[in-house]
Design a protein around this motif. Structure first.
Motif, PDB file in Angstrom:
ATOM      1  N   SER A  15      47.946  72.841  10.342  1.00 30.42           N
ATOM      2  CA  SER A  15      47.044  73.633   9.367  1.00 30.42           C
ATOM      3  C   SER A  15      46.428  72.594   8.340  1.00 30.42           C
ATOM      4  CB  SER A  15      48.016  74.658   8.632  1.00 30.42           C
ATOM      5  OG  SER A  15      48.392  75.510   9.667  1.00 30.42           O
ATOM      6  N   ALA A  16      45.342  73.245   7.882  1.00 27.92           N
ATOM      7  CA  ALA A  16      44.694  72.491   6.767  1.00 27.92           C
ATOM      8  C   ALA A  16      45.197  72.653   5.524  1.00 27.92           C
ATOM      9  CB  ALA A  16      43.186  73.321   6.383  1.00 27.92           C
ATOM     10  N   ALA A  17      45.461  71.427   4.719  1.00 32.68           N
ATOM     11  CA  ALA A  17      46.097  71.355   3.666  1.00 32.68           C
ATOM     12  C   ALA A  17      45.404  71.828   2.517  1.00 32.68           C
ATOM     13  CB  ALA A  17      46.681  69.852   3.415  1.00 32.68           C
ATOM     14  N   VAL A  18      45.959  72.266   1.530  1.00 33.29           N
ATOM     15  CA  VAL A  18      45.076  73.223   0.411  1.00 33.29           C
ATOM     16  C   VAL A  18      45.905  72.753  -1.006  1.00 33.29           C
ATOM     17  CG1 VAL A  18      43.930  75.039   1.401  1.00 33.29           C
ATOM     18  CG2 VAL A  18      46.398  75.375   0.329  1.00 33.29           C
ATOM     19  N   TRP A  19      47.136  71.990  -0.883  1.00 30.26           N
ATOM     20  CA  TRP A  19      47.859  71.593  -2.008  1.00 30.26           C
ATOM     21  C   TRP A  19      48.256  70.238  -1.855  1.00 30.26           C
ATOM     22  CZ3 TRP A  19      47.704  74.661  -5.843  1.00 30.26           C
ATOM     23  CH2 TRP A  19      47.460  76.047  -5.738  1.00 30.26           C
ATOM     24  N   VAL A  20      48.395  69.570  -2.795  1.00 32.60           N
ATOM     25  CA  VAL A  20      48.972  68.078  -2.989  1.00 32.60           C
ATOM     26  C   VAL A  20      50.069  68.319  -3.937  1.00 32.60           C
ATOM     27  CG1 VAL A  20      48.561  65.673  -3.818  1.00 32.60           C
ATOM     28  CG2 VAL A  20      46.717  66.902  -2.816  1.00 32.60           C
ATOM     29  N   LEU A  21      51.405  67.633  -3.136  1.00 31.84           N
ATOM     30  CA  LEU A  21      52.713  67.663  -3.871  1.00 31.84           C
ATOM     31  C   LEU A  21      52.961  66.384  -4.229  1.00 31.84           C
ATOM     32  CD1 LEU A  21      52.553  70.060  -1.970  1.00 31.84           C
ATOM     33  CD2 LEU A  21      55.155  70.094  -1.962  1.00 31.84           C
ATOM     34  N   ALA A  22      52.941  65.754  -5.403  1.00 31.96           N
ATOM     35  CA  ALA A  22      52.971  64.459  -5.873  1.00 31.96           C
ATOM     36  C   ALA A  22      54.452  64.455  -6.345  1.00 31.96           C
ATOM     37  CB  ALA A  22      52.119  64.197  -7.275  1.00 31.96           C
ATOM     38  N   TRP A  23      55.146  63.143  -5.714  1.00 29.33           N
ATOM     39  CA  TRP A  23      56.374  63.032  -5.903  1.00 29.33           C
ATOM     40  C   TRP A  23      56.822  61.581  -6.041  1.00 29.33           C
ATOM     41  CZ3 TRP A  23      59.229  60.342  -2.169  1.00 29.33           C
ATOM     42  CH2 TRP A  23      58.760  60.180  -0.940  1.00 29.33           C
ATOM     43  N   ASN A  24      58.081  61.133  -6.551  1.00 32.79           N
ATOM     44  CA  ASN A  24      58.404  59.882  -6.353  1.00 32.79           C
ATOM     45  C   ASN A  24      60.043  59.842  -6.431  1.00 32.79           C
ATOM     46  OD1 ASN A  24      59.684  59.731  -8.971  1.00 32.79           O
ATOM     47  ND2 ASN A  24      58.365  58.286  -9.756  1.00 32.79           N
ATOM     48  N   ASN A  25      60.777  59.129  -5.716  1.00 31.10           N
ATOM     49  CA  ASN A  25      61.997  58.825  -5.926  1.00 31.10           C
ATOM     50  C   ASN A  25      62.323  57.603  -6.975  1.00 31.10           C
ATOM     51  OD1 ASN A  25      64.630  58.014  -5.180  1.00 31.10           O
ATOM     52  ND2 ASN A  25      64.639  58.139  -3.047  1.00 31.10           N
ATOM     53  N   PRO A  26      63.096  58.328  -8.084  1.00 33.63           N
ATOM     54  CA  PRO A  26      63.438  57.195  -9.096  1.00 33.63           C
ATOM     55  C   PRO A  26      63.986  56.124  -8.719  1.00 33.63           C
ATOM     56  CG  PRO A  26      64.301  59.450  -9.411  1.00 33.63           C
ATOM     57  CD  PRO A  26      63.481  59.477  -8.068  1.00 33.63           C
ATOM     58  N   LYS A  27      64.746  56.141  -7.603  1.00 32.99           N
ATOM     59  CA  LYS A  27      65.696  55.212  -7.174  1.00 32.99           C
ATOM     60  C   LYS A  27      64.786  54.048  -6.624  1.00 32.99           C
ATOM     61  CE  LYS A  27      69.984  57.619  -6.605  1.00 32.99           C
ATOM     62  NZ  LYS A  27      71.016  57.989  -5.734  1.00 32.99           N
ATOM     63  N   LEU A  28      63.653  54.260  -5.902  1.00 34.56           N
ATOM     64  CA  LEU A  28      62.745  53.340  -5.235  1.00 34.56           C
ATOM     65  C   LEU A  28      61.409  53.070  -6.179  1.00 34.56           C
ATOM     66  CD1 LEU A  28      63.231  54.791  -1.636  1.00 34.56           C
ATOM     67  CD2 LEU A  28      64.384  52.951  -2.643  1.00 34.56           C
ATOM     68  N   HIS A  29      61.114  54.019  -6.761  1.00 36.48           N
ATOM     69  CA  HIS A  29      59.787  53.787  -7.462  1.00 36.48           C
ATOM     70  C   HIS A  29      59.650  53.857  -8.991  1.00 36.48           C
ATOM     71  CE1 HIS A  29      59.206  56.576  -3.685  1.00 36.48           C
ATOM     72  NE2 HIS A  29      58.494  55.125  -3.197  1.00 36.48           N
TER      73      HIS A  29
END
Length: 72
Positions: A15-29
């Motif tokens: 399906s077409a995306a309409v949202w961006v989920l911004a994330w990070n893994n604090p152990k890696l990033h």
């Protein structure tokens, strides 16, 4: 992220995306680093919950808003 048609990141969803989920893994990033998943309306809550349970989720933004920010 480009202006190509955006597709939801949920497994098997096309399906077409309409949202961006911004994330990070604090152990890696580093704290300022943001990875992104895209979500359609149907999978926004599920993907947000998955990232949120791991304390990875940093922001949920409408795709159009995200792209506008990138153009600035």
């Amino acid at each position: 992220m480009t202006n190509d048609p955006a597709v939801c990141s949920a497994k098997g969803c096309r399906s077409a995306a309409v949202w961006v989920l911004a994330w990070n893994n604090p152990k890696l990033h580093t704290p300022e680093r943001r990875k992104t998943w895209l979500a359609c309306e149907e999978h926004r809550a599920h993907l947000s919950d998955f990232l949120g349970m791991r304390n990875f989720l940093k922001d949920v933004v409408a795709l159009e808003t995200w792209r506008a920010r990138e153009r600035e």
